[in-house]
Enzyme design. Sequence first.
Site, short mmCIF file in Angstrom:
data_model
loop_
_atom_site.label_atom_id
_atom_site.label_comp_id
_atom_site.label_asym_id
_atom_site.label_seq_id
_atom_site.Cartn_x
_atom_site.Cartn_y
_atom_site.Cartn_z
CD GLN A 50 -6.34 2.49 1.48
OE1 GLN A 50 -5.96 2.44 0.32
NE2 GLN A 50 -5.63 2.82 2.41
CB CYS A 168 -5.57 -2.52 -5.36
SG CYS A 168 -7.02 -3.68 -5.60
CG ASP A 303 0.50 -0.42 -0.43
OD1 ASP A 303 0.67 -1.54 -0.87
OD2 ASP A 303 -0.43 0.53 -0.38
CE LYS A 311 4.44 -0.78 -4.54
NZ LYS A 311 5.32 -1.19 -3.48
CB THR A 312 -2.87 -6.85 -2.75
OG1 THR A 312 -2.21 -8.24 -2.54
CG2 THR A 312 -2.79 -6.79 -4.41
CB ALA A 314 -4.03 -10.84 -0.51
CB CYS A 346 -5.57 -9.28 -7.79
SG CYS A 346 -6.48 -7.81 -8.36
#
Length: 403
Positions: A50, A168, A303, A311-312, A314, A346
Amino acid sequence: MSITPGSAAKRHRVLIVGGGTAGITVAARLRRAGVTDIALLDPSDVHWYQPLWTLVGGGQAEIGGTRRPEAAVIPGGVRWIKDAAVSVDPDVQTVTTGNGTEIGYDFLVMAAGIQLDWQAVPGLAGTLGRDGVSSNYSPELAPRTWDFIRGLRSGTAVFTQPSGPFKCGGAPQKIAYLAADHWRKQGRLDRIRIVQVIPDQVIFKAPDWARVLTGVAARYGIEVRLGSELAGVDPDRREVTITSGGGKQTLGYDLLHSVPPQSSPDWVKTSPLADAASPFGYVHVDKHTLAHPRYPNVFALGDVANLPTSKTGAAVRKQAPVVVENLLATAKGRTPTARYDGYTSCPLVTARDKMLLAEFDYDLRPTPSFPLIDTLKERRDMWLLKRYGLPAMYWHGMLKGRA
């Protein structure tokens, strides 16, 4: 290996709910640690990368390059149960699927992802994909975003993000900068009004990068509306309603890129695993060990976990080793000692060939992976990392349990 719906119930040593980034990464790491009898519960046929959808929406990547068959990313030796979870009973240690099958577990890893609440904004869902309205948070819609951006010659472009946690956190801004840079290069920027609607009182929560992004927005002439949120869309009049400080304003648009409010999946919200302190129903976990406070054989990451960080993917990369190490320790009767410090990253694309890399922990302190590189400076090499390096690391590193 997969179990088709309707198969007989079985107990597994480890049950992972969710076959996205978090679920596959944990499964791969558990297999590398020698764990057997792992089951992964997920109904999807397709696995998506995504983070690249922003570049799809900006005309810099193709949507087809962001997907793989789900079967191709499930680690060998992991049993795939191709069904959806609908409830969990942590007291008897079972998860019930959509077809009524009960699956028992010794250890449960909650990686169920996030729910996009499109209907939460009146008028939004019905107009997505047409009349200039799109969102990069859907693989069907991200290509439409680029259609609308390149087709806009003049008018007003509105970019919004929701309040509350969402995946993200920089994505709503990144597409605004990609669009603005495209219009600048096409000689149209002076004919397009750009409005960025941000519910927070700052443009970005990590202050070091907030200062840089404030300058980026000013460079493009973007009107940044802090403390504001999208409250409704009138597609017939092509107007949005924006709330701010208790008041409302109506604003016409020619292009609208909207990020929907997000929350935990409904079945998780109503489960005993949900954190009562989370209005969005995310799973309760210790923010360092990632174990549930009441159920030590339950872990959550990604998430769906109620963690005070962005929430990523990474973040998942740093959370997954902690979950695996602490699960293995618990299985051996030891106290979990691995700790997650809130690291998240990010990649902030600020132009069509430039990017900032924001990396920080729970305290919003910078935690650079490249200490000799100034990631507070817009850089071409960071954009190349975003476009080519990170996807390769994802498919060949993270999902294989190697990175």
